[in-house]
Design a protein around this motif. Structure first.
Motif, PDB file in Angstrom:
ATOM      1  N   VAL A  23      34.108  42.824  55.639  1.00  9.59           N
ATOM      2  CA  VAL A  23      34.259  44.252  55.375  1.00  9.59           C
ATOM      3  C   VAL A  23      35.534  44.747  56.056  1.00  9.59           C
ATOM      4  N   GLY A  24      36.366  45.445  55.306  1.00 11.85           N
ATOM      5  CA  GLY A  24      37.614  45.973  55.851  1.00 11.85           C
ATOM      6  C   GLY A  24      38.669  44.909  56.043  1.00 11.85           C
ATOM      7  N   ASP A  25      38.574  43.836  55.279  1.00 10.11           N
ATOM      8  CA  ASP A  25      39.506  42.727  55.437  1.00 10.11           C
ATOM      9  C   ASP A  25      40.053  42.313  54.072  1.00 10.11           C
ATOM     10  N   LEU A  26      40.994  41.384  54.083  1.00 14.97           N
ATOM     11  CA  LEU A  26      41.567  40.859  52.854  1.00 14.97           C
ATOM     12  C   LEU A  26      42.053  39.438  53.104  1.00 14.97           C
ATOM     13  N   ALA A  27      42.236  38.704  52.010  1.00 11.80           N
ATOM     14  CA  ALA A  27      42.776  37.346  52.096  1.00 11.80           C
ATOM     15  C   ALA A  27      43.586  37.069  50.840  1.00 11.80           C
ATOM     16  N   ASP A  31      45.949  28.251  46.700  1.00 12.72           N
ATOM     17  CA  ASP A  31      45.338  26.958  46.398  1.00 12.72           C
ATOM     18  C   ASP A  31      44.027  27.206  45.653  1.00 12.72           C
ATOM     19  N   ASP A  32      43.153  26.217  45.597  1.00 14.33           N
ATOM     20  CA  ASP A  32      41.921  26.374  44.827  1.00 14.33           C
ATOM     21  C   ASP A  32      40.745  26.879  45.660  1.00 14.33           C
ATOM     22  N   ALA A  33      41.017  27.526  46.772  1.00 10.10           N
ATOM     23  CA  ALA A  33      39.955  28.076  47.618  1.00 10.10           C
ATOM     24  C   ALA A  33      39.117  29.091  46.845  1.00 10.10           C
ATOM     25  N   LEU A  34      37.843  29.152  47.190  1.00 10.95           N
ATOM     26  CA  LEU A  34      36.930  30.146  46.644  1.00 10.95           C
ATOM     27  C   LEU A  34      36.956  31.345  47.582  1.00 10.95           C
ATOM     28  N   LEU A  35      37.415  32.487  47.086  1.00  5.81           N
ATOM     29  CA  LEU A  35      37.410  33.714  47.873  1.00  5.81           C
ATOM     30  C   LEU A  35      36.069  34.399  47.663  1.00  5.81           C
ATOM     31  N   THR A  36      35.412  34.807  48.747  1.00  7.46           N
ATOM     32  CA  THR A  36      34.108  35.454  48.630  1.00  7.46           C
ATOM     33  C   THR A  36      34.036  36.685  49.515  1.00  7.46           C
ATOM     34  N   THR A  37      33.221  37.632  49.082  1.00  6.71           N
ATOM     35  CA  THR A  37      32.862  38.755  49.937  1.00  6.71           C
ATOM     36  C   THR A  37      31.468  39.209  49.542  1.00  6.71           C
ATOM     37  N   SER A  38      30.740  39.708  50.514  1.00  7.96           N
ATOM     38  CA  SER A  38      29.384  40.189  50.248  1.00  7.96           C
ATOM     39  C   SER A  38      29.183  41.525  50.941  1.00  7.96           C
ATOM     40  N   GLY A  39      28.074  42.151  50.647  1.00  9.15           N
ATOM     41  CA  GLY A  39      27.776  43.431  51.260  1.00  9.15           C
ATOM     42  C   GLY A  39      28.516  44.591  50.626  1.00  9.15           C
ATOM     43  N   LEU A  40      28.918  44.448  49.358  1.00 10.01           N
ATOM     44  CA  LEU A  40      29.572  45.556  48.663  1.00 10.01           C
ATOM     45  C   LEU A  40      28.511  46.560  48.244  1.00 10.01           C
ATOM     46  N   GLY A 150      23.900  46.779  45.474  1.00  8.79           N
ATOM     47  CA  GLY A 150      24.929  46.039  46.202  1.00  8.79           C
ATOM     48  C   GLY A 150      25.362  44.802  45.444  1.00  8.79           C
ATOM     49  N   ARG A 151      26.500  44.260  45.830  1.00  7.74           N
ATOM     50  CA  ARG A 151      27.071  43.122  45.116  1.00  7.74           C
ATOM     51  C   ARG A 151      27.700  42.118  46.072  1.00  7.74           C
ATOM     52  N   THR A 152      27.784  40.881  45.582  1.00  6.57           N
ATOM     53  CA  THR A 152      28.533  39.803  46.207  1.00  6.57           C
ATOM     54  C   THR A 152      29.554  39.331  45.184  1.00  6.57           C
ATOM     55  N   VAL A 153      30.757  38.973  45.651  1.00  2.00           N
ATOM     56  CA  VAL A 153      31.834  38.546  44.756  1.00  2.00           C
ATOM     57  C   VAL A 153      32.256  37.128  45.105  1.00  2.00           C
ATOM     58  N   LEU A 154      32.422  36.299  44.075  1.00  3.50           N
ATOM     59  CA  LEU A 154      32.996  34.960  44.188  1.00  3.50           C
ATOM     60  C   LEU A 154      34.217  34.942  43.275  1.00  3.50           C
ATOM     61  N   PHE A 155      35.398  34.738  43.848  1.00  3.27           N
ATOM     62  CA  PHE A 155      36.649  34.768  43.094  1.00  3.27           C
ATOM     63  C   PHE A 155      37.176  33.344  43.027  1.00  3.27           C
ATOM     64  N   ARG A 156      37.043  32.752  41.834  1.00 12.94           N
ATOM     65  CA  ARG A 156      37.361  31.337  41.646  1.00 12.94           C
ATOM     66  C   ARG A 156      38.854  31.113  41.400  1.00 12.94           C
ATOM     67  N   SER A 157      39.265  29.866  41.564  1.00 15.90           N
ATOM     68  CA  SER A 157      40.681  29.513  41.415  1.00 15.90           C
ATOM     69  C   SER A 157      41.191  29.686  39.992  1.00 15.90           C
ATOM     70  N   ASP A 158      40.304  29.693  38.987  1.00 13.45           N
ATOM     71  CA  ASP A 158      40.734  29.906  37.609  1.00 13.45           C
ATOM     72  C   ASP A 158      40.921  31.391  37.294  1.00 13.45           C
ATOM     73  N   GLY A 159      40.702  32.244  38.296  1.00 15.10           N
ATOM     74  CA  GLY A 159      40.877  33.677  38.110  1.00 15.10           C
ATOM     75  C   GLY A 159      39.604  34.398  37.711  1.00 15.10           C
ATOM     76  N   ALA A 160      38.524  33.662  37.459  1.00 17.96           N
ATOM     77  CA  ALA A 160      37.255  34.289  37.095  1.00 17.96           C
ATOM     78  C   ALA A 160      36.612  34.907  38.335  1.00 17.96           C
ATOM     79  N   VAL A 161      36.014  36.069  38.125  1.00 17.62           N
ATOM     80  CA  VAL A 161      35.309  36.766  39.190  1.00 17.62           C
ATOM     81  C   VAL A 161      33.824  36.765  38.839  1.00 17.62           C
ATOM     82  N   VAL A 162      33.024  36.154  39.707  1.00 17.66           N
ATOM     83  CA  VAL A 162      31.578  36.120  39.523  1.00 17.66           C
ATOM     84  C   VAL A 162      30.980  37.190  40.423  1.00 17.66           C
ATOM     85  N   VAL A 163      30.161  38.063  39.832  1.00 15.75           N
ATOM     86  CA  VAL A 163      29.520  39.140  40.573  1.00 15.75           C
ATOM     87  C   VAL A 163      28.020  38.886  40.573  1.00 15.75           C
TER      88      VAL A 163
END
Length: 173
Positions: A23-27, A31-40, A150-163
């Motif tokens: 929360v209150g952060d960014l990345a 590379d092919d890392a999976l970006l995630t955030t939860s608690g939205l 509330g939501r959790t986000v998974l941002f994959r390396s192919d650009g797809a966003v899973v909610v």
């Protein structure tokens, strides 16, 4: 000696490494890392991608604007806490990683009305995020905003966003 947990951007099991954005952060990754955030809840996530450069960024902002915040007692306010300053820092980091602001596409997630308030934060976050992205010339290509979940986000390396919504529903944007 402790065995390595990652090799070449992948964990030892061969899965992409996972970058958790608090929360209150960014990345920003290139590379092919999976970006995630939860608690939205009323917070918003802005996911940006430059497909050509393979650079992605994810912001989890709590409040619309740093201009409305009292940062006088802070030595250094956290820019990711706010939609506007967080986006600016993320866009600069994307450019520093080889991405181009002219090629960015965005997905917007969150902004739920979690509490019955006279001035709900969620809709204000969404409105301000739309304005910040429009001012930067970044098109919103997908969104999943509002409601009371509330939501959790998974941002994959192919650009797809899973909610993943707290009500159990999952969708790919």
């Amino acid at each position: 000696m402790t065995p390595p947990t990652s090799v070449g951007g992948r964990d030892v099991s061969g899965s992409p490494r996972r970058v958790n954005v608090g929360v209150g952060d960014l990345a920003v990754v290139d590379d092919d890392a999976l970006l995630t955030t939860s608690g939205l809840g009323s917070c918003v996530a802005i996911a940006v991608v430059d497909h050509d450069a393979g650079v992605r960024g994810l912001l989890h902002a709590m409040l619309p604007s740093i201009d409305d915040a009292d940062t006088s007692g802070l030595r250094s306010p956290r820019p990711g806490k706010y939609v506007d300053s967080g986006f600016d820092v993320m866009a600069d980091a994307v450019a520093d990683s080889g991405g181009s602001p002219d090629r960015l596409e965005a997905s917007l997630i969150g902004g739920a009305e979690m509490l019955d308030l006279t001035a709900p934060v969620g809709p204000r976050n969404v409105s301000h995020a739309r304005r910040v992205l429009a001012d930067a010339g970044v098109p919103i290509v997908a969104s999943d905003v509002g409601d009371g979940v509330g939501r959790t986000v998974l941002f994959r390396s192919d650009g797809a966003v899973v909610v993943r919504a707290a009500d159990g529903f999952e969708r790919t944007l």
